[in-house]
Design a protein around this motif. Structure first.
Motif, mmCIF file in Angstrom:
data_model
loop_
_atom_site.group_PDB
_atom_site.id
_atom_site.type_symbol
_atom_site.label_atom_id
_atom_site.label_comp_id
_atom_site.label_asym_id
_atom_site.label_seq_id
_atom_site.Cartn_x
_atom_site.Cartn_y
_atom_site.Cartn_z
ATOM 1 N N TYR A 43 0.832 -1.205 0.000
ATOM 2 C CA TYR A 43 0.000 0.000 0.000
ATOM 3 C C TYR A 43 0.871 1.261 0.000
ATOM 4 N N GLU A 59 -9.465 0.959 -4.427
ATOM 5 C CA GLU A 59 -9.276 -0.377 -5.021
ATOM 6 C C GLU A 59 -9.529 -1.473 -3.985
ATOM 7 N N ILE A 60 -9.001 -1.281 -2.770
ATOM 8 C CA ILE A 60 -9.218 -2.274 -1.704
ATOM 9 C C ILE A 60 -10.715 -2.369 -1.397
ATOM 10 N N LYS A 62 -13.300 -1.520 -3.368
ATOM 11 C CA LYS A 62 -14.029 -2.110 -4.508
ATOM 12 C C LYS A 62 -13.914 -3.629 -4.490
ATOM 13 N N ALA A 63 -12.706 -4.127 -4.209
ATOM 14 C CA ALA A 63 -12.501 -5.578 -4.161
ATOM 15 C C ALA A 63 -13.365 -6.216 -3.081
ATOM 16 N N ALA A 64 -13.757 -5.413 -2.075
ATOM 17 C CA ALA A 64 -14.629 -5.917 -1.004
ATOM 18 C C ALA A 64 -16.096 -5.589 -1.278
ATOM 19 N N GLY A 65 -16.411 -5.155 -2.497
ATOM 20 C CA GLY A 65 -17.800 -4.949 -2.883
ATOM 21 C C GLY A 65 -18.342 -3.541 -2.666
ATOM 22 N N THR A 67 -19.187 0.265 -3.647
ATOM 23 C CA THR A 67 -19.459 0.971 -4.896
ATOM 24 C C THR A 67 -19.534 2.475 -4.629
ATOM 25 N N THR A 281 -8.317 -1.620 6.104
ATOM 26 C CA THR A 281 -8.357 -3.085 6.193
ATOM 27 C C THR A 281 -9.271 -3.537 7.342
ATOM 28 N N VAL A 284 -12.829 -3.488 5.830
ATOM 29 C CA VAL A 284 -13.199 -4.581 4.920
ATOM 30 C C VAL A 284 -13.122 -5.954 5.603
#
Ligand code: MN
Ligand code: MN
Length: 466
Positions: A43, A59-60, A62-65, A67, A281, A284
């Motif tokens: 990071y 990005e982190i 978005k990867a966890a859903g 929006t 972190t 998420v």
């Protein structure tokens, strides 16, 4: 093993002592600490400016859903959203089942800007066979630390037609880097007699960018022209495009482990990505939480939290208001019930400079995430001094979740001081206390933290929002 004496038992029961995390950790815990630091190092290397750090956090998320949310969108329970504030700040938020009029919103607030050298608006010139860029430093820098080290150029240039050009030079091993000249010691007699703050002046922080003359006998400023022509070839920009640019010089160093045992790590910009990354972190990693949670990554902390992307901008309270009205809740009640950890770094006790610290009340390395009940300077000037009740609430939370933590002031009472965003959040009638990672050489181009303290901060945030 001999039995404890009565006095020893009494001492253990009644006195308070900080704990070194590494000393007490199981091998599994130590490998969790080391593993977490790898993600953090990635990071750090991906986000050296506030824009890049915001991008990496999105990005982190978005990867966890998560929006994108825009002001005016309706919000409902279960939503996982991010509000992108002009690309330089971001609020990630998740709407939980619990009634926010009863328990408010849990807020983690950190900042993603770090001290650096910004380019001036008309930066480029040539002198004595070299081309340079003029800079204006951003945040509290010790100017002498920025000479004679490899620097990378990061940022954006926005052309008059609105097209944005992303610039990043000096991070790939094959890239060139940039440089600020310093004086050789042989001619440094007068410079050495100057005070540390004056030996290098702001107007000598000029970036060396070239030495190759443009191949045309007729033109002047041939070296500057070479630089301009290369920029034009690569990015399609002209000198005028610097007028609407945000370009910064940051250290070209990558995050690295420090020392034989790798317990510590060095990087540019730990302040305050070392709190931003644990905040993101933790969010998420706690998808089952019933709390409504906001993670705010703000810009401009290093220059006083001013402006539209800073913690003094209304976008934080506006979002709380929007969440409240979408859920049919009273925003004033929601704010009054909300709680915030203002996540920023503090000074780590350094035995090399022991005389500026008051050891009993300093953050000790590897002794865990650090609460500062108050910051400020002199007679607690400019601080949110968190209430004993709120500190006790956090204490209880950490005790129940096995978080190793400590408390600290920055340094000796009359030695200086500093502040962060806590007071601006508290001004919105949100209970707030400072918590973050102790840093060695804060604001230097290469700062040091303990991986154990980074992980402890992550555990503290998880405890707060889960
Ligand atoms: Mn900070
Ligand atoms: Mn700072």
């Amino acid at each position: 093993m001999s039995e404890k004496t009565v006095g020893q038992e009494m001492l253990d029961a009644l006195s308070y002592k900080k704990k070194n995390i590494y000393e007490e950790a199981t091998p599994e815990k130590i490998s969790a600490i080391m593993e977490y630091a790898k993600g953090y190092a990635k990071y750090l290397d991906e986000g050296k400016t506030e824009r890049e750090a915001v991008g990496a956090a999105i990005e982190i998320a978005k990867a966890a859903g998560y929006t994108e949310y825009k002001f005016g969108d309706s919000i409902s329970v279960g939503d996982k959203k991010y509000l992108n504030q002009h690309g330089k700040s971001v609020i990630l938020f998740r709407v939980g089942e619990n009634d926010i009029e009863k328990e408010g919103i849990r807020i983690l607030a950190a900042h993603v800007d770090s001290p650096r050298l910004d380019l001036k608006q008309i930066p480029m010139y040539e002198d004595a066979g070299m081309a340079f860029l003029k800079t204006h430093y951003y945040g509290g820098v010790k100017k002498y630390q920025w000479t004679a080290i490899p620097l990378a150029l990061h940022g954006v240039m926005v052309k008059a037609d609105g097209e944005t050009v992303d610039v990043k030079i000096g991070e790939d091993d094959s890239d060139p880097v940039f440089y600020i000249n310093d004086l050789l010691p042989h001619l440094g007699q007068r410079q050495s007699a100057e005070t540390l703050g004056n030996a290098i002046s702001g107007e000598t922080l000029n970036i060396l960018i070239g030495g190759l003359p443009y191949d045309d006998k007729e033109v002047g400023e041939k070296i500057k022209l070479t630089a301009l022509s290369l920029l034009h070839d690569k990015y399609g920009v002209t000198e005028e495009d610097f007028l609407s640019a945000e370009l910064s010089l940051v250290p070209a160093f990558k995050a690295r482990d420090i020392g034989f045992d790798r317990a510590l790590m060095a990087a540019y910009g730990h302040d305050d990505r070392v709190c931003s990354y644990p905040a993101v972190t933790a969010l998420v990693d706690t998808p089952d939480s019933k709390h409504t949670v906001m993670v705010v990554l703000a810009d401009k902390e290093e220059i006083g939290s001013v402006g539209i992307t800073s913690m003094q901008s209304d976008f934080l309270v506006d979002l709380i208001d929007e969440i409240s009205s979408s859920l049919g809740k009273n925003r004033i009640v929601v704010r009054s019930k909300s709680k915030c950890l203002s996540a920023d770094v503090t000074a780590c006790y350094d035995p090399n400079f022991a005389d500026v610290y008051e050891k009993r009340n300093s953050a000790m390395i590897s002794c865990g995430t650090t609460m500062s009940k108050y910051t400020g300077s002199r007679g607690k000037s400019s601080t949110n001094d968190a209430s004993a009740e709120f500190v006790a609430f956090i204490r209880r939370l950490f005790r129940d979740n096995g978080v190793v933590w400590q408390t600290a002031e920055l340094g000796k009472v009359d030695m200086g001081g500093g502040g962060t965003v806590a007071m601006y959040i508290a001004n919105h009638n949100i209970e707030t206390v400072d918590l973050g990672v102790p840093v060695i050489s804060m604001h230097a181009p290469y700062e040091v933290v303990s991986k154990a303290d980074v992980y402890s901060t992550y555990e503290a945030f998880v405890a707060f929002i889960k």
